[in-house]
Design an enzyme around this catalytic site. Structure first.
Site, PDB file in Angstrom:
ATOM      1  N   LYS A  20     -28.905 -21.940  -3.986  1.00  0.00           N
ATOM      2  CA  LYS A  20     -30.083 -21.205  -3.407  1.00  0.00           C
ATOM      3  C   LYS A  20     -30.252 -19.648  -3.339  1.00  0.00           C
ATOM      4  O   LYS A  20     -30.860 -18.961  -4.040  1.00  0.00           O
ATOM      5  CB  LYS A  20     -30.351 -21.553  -2.030  1.00  0.00           C
ATOM      6  CG  LYS A  20     -30.606 -23.120  -1.742  1.00  0.00           C
ATOM      7  CD  LYS A  20     -30.800 -23.430  -0.513  1.00  0.00           C
ATOM      8  CE  LYS A  20     -29.744 -23.184   0.513  1.00  0.00           C
ATOM      9  NZ  LYS A  20     -28.299 -23.926   0.460  1.00  0.00           N
ATOM     10  N   ARG A  95     -34.644 -25.998   8.215  1.00  0.00           N
ATOM     11  CA  ARG A  95     -33.723 -26.719   7.976  1.00  0.00           C
ATOM     12  C   ARG A  95     -33.701 -28.202   8.968  1.00  0.00           C
ATOM     13  O   ARG A  95     -32.943 -29.019   9.154  1.00  0.00           O
ATOM     14  CB  ARG A  95     -32.457 -26.224   8.437  1.00  0.00           C
ATOM     15  CG  ARG A  95     -31.662 -25.499   7.273  1.00  0.00           C
ATOM     16  CD  ARG A  95     -30.323 -24.762   7.985  1.00  0.00           C
ATOM     17  NE  ARG A  95     -29.218 -24.874   7.045  1.00  0.00           N
ATOM     18  CZ  ARG A  95     -28.823 -24.071   6.329  1.00  0.00           C
ATOM     19  NH1 ARG A  95     -29.621 -22.911   6.108  1.00  0.00           N
ATOM     20  NH2 ARG A  95     -27.856 -24.064   5.656  1.00  0.00           N
TER      21      ARG A  95
HETATM   22  P1  AP5 Z   1     -24.917 -19.977  -3.818  1.00  0.00           P
HETATM   23  O1  AP5 Z   1     -26.165 -19.455  -4.462  1.00  0.00           O
HETATM   24  O2  AP5 Z   1     -24.081 -19.055  -2.971  1.00  0.00           O
HETATM   25  O3  AP5 Z   1     -25.500 -21.436  -3.098  1.00  0.00           O
HETATM   26  P2  AP5 Z   1     -26.217 -21.751  -1.666  1.00  0.00           P
HETATM   27  O4  AP5 Z   1     -27.237 -22.691  -2.182  1.00  0.00           O
HETATM   28  O5  AP5 Z   1     -26.965 -20.479  -1.222  1.00  0.00           O
HETATM   29  O6  AP5 Z   1     -25.028 -22.124  -0.798  1.00  0.00           O
HETATM   30  P3  AP5 Z   1     -24.940 -21.716   0.964  1.00  0.00           P
HETATM   31  O7  AP5 Z   1     -23.583 -22.162   1.172  1.00  0.00           O
HETATM   32  O8  AP5 Z   1     -25.308 -20.155   0.979  1.00  0.00           O
HETATM   33  O9  AP5 Z   1     -25.908 -22.740   1.559  1.00  0.00           O
HETATM   34  P4  AP5 Z   1     -25.579 -22.810   3.157  1.00  0.00           P
HETATM   35  O10 AP5 Z   1     -27.113 -23.638   3.243  1.00  0.00           O
HETATM   36  O11 AP5 Z   1     -24.668 -23.755   3.325  1.00  0.00           O
HETATM   37  O12 AP5 Z   1     -25.687 -21.777   3.945  1.00  0.00           O
HETATM   38  P5  AP5 Z   1     -26.498 -20.552   4.841  1.00  0.00           P
HETATM   39  O13 AP5 Z   1     -25.899 -19.333   4.432  1.00  0.00           O
HETATM   40  O14 AP5 Z   1     -27.540 -20.718   4.425  1.00  0.00           O
HETATM   41  O15 AP5 Z   1     -23.850 -20.842  -4.947  1.00  0.00           O
HETATM   42  C1  AP5 Z   1     -22.887 -21.462  -4.307  1.00  0.00           C
HETATM   43  C2  AP5 Z   1     -21.427 -21.421  -5.507  1.00  0.00           C
HETATM   44  O16 AP5 Z   1     -21.966 -22.026  -6.637  1.00  0.00           O
HETATM   45  C3  AP5 Z   1     -21.375 -19.598  -5.837  1.00  0.00           C
HETATM   46  O17 AP5 Z   1     -20.151 -19.638  -6.100  1.00  0.00           O
HETATM   47  C4  AP5 Z   1     -22.163 -19.806  -7.159  1.00  0.00           C
HETATM   48  O18 AP5 Z   1     -21.875 -18.651  -8.145  1.00  0.00           O
HETATM   49  C5  AP5 Z   1     -22.129 -20.997  -7.626  1.00  0.00           C
HETATM   50  N1  AP5 Z   1     -23.225 -21.501  -8.551  1.00  0.00           N
HETATM   51  C6  AP5 Z   1     -24.642 -21.301  -8.162  1.00  0.00           C
HETATM   52  N2  AP5 Z   1     -25.348 -21.924  -8.903  1.00  0.00           N
HETATM   53  C7  AP5 Z   1     -24.673 -22.509  -9.906  1.00  0.00           C
HETATM   54  C8  AP5 Z   1     -24.857 -23.361 -11.002  1.00  0.00           C
HETATM   55  N3  AP5 Z   1     -26.247 -23.530 -11.505  1.00  0.00           N
HETATM   56  N4  AP5 Z   1     -23.987 -23.588 -11.863  1.00  0.00           N
HETATM   57  C9  AP5 Z   1     -22.874 -23.238 -11.576  1.00  0.00           C
HETATM   58  N5  AP5 Z   1     -22.406 -22.472 -10.460  1.00  0.00           N
HETATM   59  C10 AP5 Z   1     -23.375 -22.231  -9.652  1.00  0.00           C
HETATM   60  O19 AP5 Z   1     -26.038 -21.064   6.120  1.00  0.00           O
HETATM   61  C11 AP5 Z   1     -24.653 -20.910   6.764  1.00  0.00           C
HETATM   62  C12 AP5 Z   1     -24.917 -21.473   8.133  1.00  0.00           C
HETATM   63  O20 AP5 Z   1     -25.570 -20.596   8.940  1.00  0.00           O
HETATM   64  C13 AP5 Z   1     -25.325 -22.727   8.417  1.00  0.00           C
HETATM   65  O21 AP5 Z   1     -24.282 -23.611   8.140  1.00  0.00           O
HETATM   66  C14 AP5 Z   1     -25.692 -22.820   9.878  1.00  0.00           C
HETATM   67  O22 AP5 Z   1     -24.638 -22.708  10.667  1.00  0.00           O
HETATM   68  C15 AP5 Z   1     -26.520 -21.396   9.919  1.00  0.00           C
HETATM   69  N6  AP5 Z   1     -27.929 -21.303   9.620  1.00  0.00           N
HETATM   70  C16 AP5 Z   1     -28.185 -20.701   8.618  1.00  0.00           C
HETATM   71  N7  AP5 Z   1     -29.650 -20.999   8.547  1.00  0.00           N
HETATM   72  C17 AP5 Z   1     -30.118 -21.808   9.516  1.00  0.00           C
HETATM   73  C18 AP5 Z   1     -31.311 -22.387   9.991  1.00  0.00           C
HETATM   74  N8  AP5 Z   1     -32.246 -22.315   9.253  1.00  0.00           N
HETATM   75  N9  AP5 Z   1     -31.300 -23.245  11.064  1.00  0.00           N
HETATM   76  C19 AP5 Z   1     -30.032 -23.437  11.831  1.00  0.00           C
HETATM   77  N10 AP5 Z   1     -28.728 -22.798  11.187  1.00  0.00           N
HETATM   78  C20 AP5 Z   1     -28.925 -22.124  10.235  1.00  0.00           C
HETATM   79 MG    MG Z   2     -26.711 -18.917   0.374  1.00  0.00          MG
END
Ligand code: AP5
Ligand code: MG
Length: 229
Positions: A20, A95
């Site tokens: 994402k 979410r």
């Molecule tokens: P990346 O682009 O970083 O993936 P992502 O989908 O953004 O993953 P996140 O871990 O950020 O998602 P998340 O939803 O768990 O975390 P968030 O920060 O939102 O890519 C990942 C890796 O893969 C990278 O190394 C990249 O290089 C590689 N990659 C990407 N695309 C690729 C491809 N096509 N091929 C190969 N490699 C690839 O949330 C974190 C925490 O915050 C949550 O757990 C929760 O506690 C809290 N939180 C956030 N939002 C909310 C909400 N709305 N409600 C409640 N709690 C929330």
């Molecule tokens: Mg992310």
């Protein structure tokens, strides 16, 4: 009469590690959208030691969701800011069903609506591999790398601004497993919800980064064209 360039109000939906953030960094430039990542906003609060950050950190480290009330207030204020008025890209929100309902209400109250929900889907085993090798720029969290799949030119250094790369606190295998459970349990039901509303667009996130980007960009360009007619 419709505005010359209609606003694109988008949600990026998908499991942890789907890409994402990686796709948002590209789409923001393609379509001049405000990239709003709830995870990055929360990590900003944690780094600054704000009250919100202190209360969110425990949930994040355990891989649980931060309570809806906190997140909903944070996002409804953010999408009303000037840079988001011509279109936004929500990354990691909504979410839960309560968050989705709150978003629909906030947009409806200001005469706006969601243009599309972009689902970037990948299987669980791909997620674990991606997140254990992820590295993020300390200066700009939207500069994202992977030690094997998308390495920086120089080890542990960001290509874009030369800053140090780091690992996220929640990218430990046990926390990754919990984040996946929480996704399947609380967030994945939104796929059917948006499908029924007719706003869902599905993309195979297990394809290479640029291929996924090309597919999403082409679909959004078509959508924007249709919106302007
Ligand atoms: P990346 O682009 O970083 O993936 P992502 O989908 O953004 O993953 P996140 O871990 O950020 O998602 P998340 O939803 O768990 O975390 P968030 O920060 O939102 O890519 C990942 C890796 O893969 C990278 O190394 C990249 O290089 C590689 N990659 C990407 N695309 C690729 C491809 N096509 N091929 C190969 N490699 C690839 O949330 C974190 C925490 O915050 C949550 O757990 C929760 O506690 C809290 N939180 C956030 N939002 C909310 C909400 N709305 N409600 C409640 N709690 C929330
Ligand atoms: Mg992310």
């Amino acid at each position: 009469m419709a505005p010359a360039v209609p606003e694109l109000n988008l949600v990026l939906l998908g499991p942890p590690g789907a890409g994402k953030g990686t796709q948002a960094d590209r789409l923001r430039d393609d379509f001049k959208l405000a990239h709003i990542s709830t995870g990055d906003m929360l990590r900003g609060h944690v780094a600054q030691g704000t009250e919100l950050g202190l209360s969110a950190k425990g949930f994040m480290d355990r891989g649980e969701l931060v309570p809806d009330s906190v997140i909903i207030d944070m996002i409804t204020e953010r999408i009303a800011e000037a840079d988001a008025r011509d279109g936004f890209l929500l990354d990691g929100f909504p979410r839960t069903r309560a968050q989705a309902d709150a978003l629909a209400r906030a947009l409806g109250d200001s005469g706006r609506r969601l243009t599309a929900v972009v689902l970037v889907d990948v299987p669980d085993d791909v997620v674990v591999r991606r997140l254990s090798g992820r590295r993020v720029c300390v200066k700009n969290a939207s500069h994202i790398y992977h030690v094997e799949l998308d390495p920086p030119k120089h080890e542990e250094v960001c290509d874009q601004d030369g800053a140090r790369l780091t690992q996220r606190d929640d990218d430990r295998e046990d926390t990754i497993r919990r984040r996946l459970e929480v996704y399947h349990d609380q967030t994945a039901p939104l796929i059917d919800y948006y499908e029924e509303l007719g706003t869902l667009r599905r993309f195979d996130g297990s394809r290479p980064v640029e291929e996924v980007h090309d597919h999403i960009r082409a679909t959004l360009a078509t959508l924007r064209l249709e919106e302007s007619m």
